[in-house]
Design an enzyme around this catalytic site. Structure first.
Site, short mmCIF file in Angstrom:
data_model
loop_
_atom_site.label_atom_id
_atom_site.label_comp_id
_atom_site.label_asym_id
_atom_site.label_seq_id
_atom_site.Cartn_x
_atom_site.Cartn_y
_atom_site.Cartn_z
CE1 TYR A 53 3.00 -3.26 -4.13
CE2 TYR A 53 4.55 -4.01 -3.39
CZ TYR A 53 3.79 -4.09 -3.50
OH TYR A 53 2.64 -4.38 -1.96
CG HIS A 74 -5.53 -5.67 0.76
ND1 HIS A 74 -6.28 -4.96 0.00
CD2 HIS A 74 -4.10 -5.86 0.83
CE1 HIS A 74 -4.63 -5.40 -0.88
NE2 HIS A 74 -3.70 -5.80 -0.59
CG ASP A 82 -1.86 -7.71 -2.43
OD1 ASP A 82 -1.60 -6.39 -2.36
OD2 ASP A 82 -0.61 -7.87 -2.98
#
Length: 458
Positions: free
Chosen positions: A374, A431, A228
């Site tokens: 983000y 993930h 990630d």
């Protein structure tokens, strides 16, 4: 005359093609960076930074836990889900009620035991560029190994260092004459690492902080493993500081290079030319993959544009925090979990592991500062650096777990990772592989390390 015109046309096209390649496609050198940029409070900007490393333990009082328990005892007043939607509309009400009850009545009463579990791995903090950085640092069982190699282990969102608690003990054991000194930091603004006080803490800047951390600890050469955000940060670190990086391994190798979308379309015509038949469904059909990304990327757009708004909502509501984070553990572990009444959470993880991760976000009040990454990672300042076109000039290993959010072909990765020496596919896992399948991830990483022929003696 016709031949001459044709020659001129060909020459003009060739010139424009070369220009287009240089502007849009050619590899770029690493951008110029500062390794000392200050991220802390402005009132302390001129103070001399101390390099001391302090032991750290998670230690919250019974009063803090009691207040959380009281909050979890408040009526939920949740709306009934639509018939048979399970997790397709988000977190199921009944599963949420079950988890909240378990959190309050079974998990919190044994909080002292959970703190002991957290503190079983040695943890520390140190000031780097104005920020107090938290990290696990363990090498307790490395004495039987012939070769001991420093490893920087990097998590992402909505994970934390808790994801590595089953992986780290394996890494520090001797196998194939190799063991690892593990440094697993909390990302700035995540868990117990201090958040930047000014904008701009993008993946490159975090990479600089962590390179400085490793050098401070005495590790001038080290391996990196990440997923990630940890993958993007690790990739940036390897690209910016190849002199410090022995090799880079990731279980989410994606580059963001726009040309890779064109490559994917080309490869979809004759998949067998680019990937073995048994792995084609990792990448194709493209339409299905795109649809899945659109369906599941709402959180991404929100956090990349208005991180503080969602942060406020989740900070004020521990039940909402649980639902928001664990919905990602459900869907990103396997998209088919959306069709299960429990979201597949019980199938892949223990309740303790999931709630441990929630507690880190809740107790450290870090959900807002975590999702800001983000906005920083997809802001124009960072995108203008074009890091997707800056090659990683160290050996790279990529492990693909079937149910992860995205995968790229070796052909797509070769611009960013020209020294890709290890490329694998795993039929299971999603993930959060370090938490879901730590043994599989460990063995894949060890295979990569064995290919490096590392002989760095302890």
């Amino acid at each position: 005359m016709g031949v001459k015109c044709f020659s001129v046309t060909v020459t003009v096209v060739a010139v424009f093609a070369c220009i287009a390649y240089q502007i849009l496609l050619s590899p770029l050198p690493p951008p110029k960076i500062s390794t000392t940029k200050y991220w802390g409070p402005s009132s302390q900007a001129n103070r001399v930074e101390k390099s001391e490393v302090k032991p750290f333990k998670i230690n919250y009082s019974a009063d803090v836990i009691s207040k959380l328990s009281n909050r979890l005892s408040e009526p939920l007043n949740l709306v009934e889900p639509l018939k048979n939607v399970n997790f397709r509309y988000g977190f199921d009400k009944h599963k949420l009620e079950e988890l909240v009850k378990y959190w309050r009545d079974e998990y919190l009463p044994k909080w002292d035991g959970r703190q002991k579990f957290f503190n079983a791995l040695p943890q520390y903090t140190t000031k780097i560029q104005g920020l107090n950085i938290h990290f696990i640092h363990t090498k307790d069982q490395t004495d039987k190994a012939k070769y001991v190699i420093p490893l920087l282990l990097l998590h992402g969102w909505p994970s934390s260092v808790r994801e590595f608690y089953n992986l780290i003990p394996e890494l520090t054991k001797a196998k194939d004459n190799i063991a690892f000194v593990v440094v697993a930091p909390s990302l700035p603004g995540y868990g117990f690492s201090e958040a930047a006080k000014v904008p701009g803490m993008n993946p490159n800047e975090i990479a600089i902080v962590f390179r400085n951390l490793m050098v401070r600890l005495g590790y001038d050469r080290f391996l990196i493993q990440g997923s990630d955000w940890g993958s993007l940060i690790g990739s940036s670190l390897a690209a910016l500081f190849p002199q410090n990086v022995i090799g880079f391994h990731s279980n989410m190798c994606v580059t963001g290079f726009f040309m890779n979308y064109i490559k994917a379309i080309i490869a979809s015509v004759y998949p067998s030319l680019f990937v073995a038949a048994e792995y084609a469904d990792f990448h194709f059909p493209i339409g299905e993959k795109i649809a899945y990304h659109i369906e599941e990327s709402g959180y991404f757009h929100l956090q990349a544009t208005k991180p503080d708004t969602i942060g406020i909502a989740l900070t004020a509501n521990p039940v909402g925090l649980l639902a928001y984070i664990l919905e990602k553990f459900s869907t990103l572990t396997d998209k088919n979990n959306r069709d299960l009444i429990d979201g597949g959470l019980d199938k892949h993880y223990t309740k303790e592991a999931l709630l441990d991760n929630i507690m880190i976000y809740y107790l450290s009040n870090s959900i807002t500062t975590s999702v800001r990454l983000y906005a920083e990672g997809f802001g124009i300042e960072y995108l203008n650096l074009k890091m997707d076109r800056v090659p990683v000039q160290v050996p790279v290993g990529c492990a693909r777990f079937k149910n992860d959010l995205a995968h790229e072909l070796d052909w797509q990765l070769n611009v960013k990772f020209p020294k890709l020496i290890h490329s694998t596919y795993h039929a299971n896992g999603g993930h959060f592989a370090a938490m879901e399948l730590p043994d599989v991830l460990y063995n894949d990483f060890l295979q990569f390390v064995n290919k490096l022929n590392v002989t760095a003696k302890k």
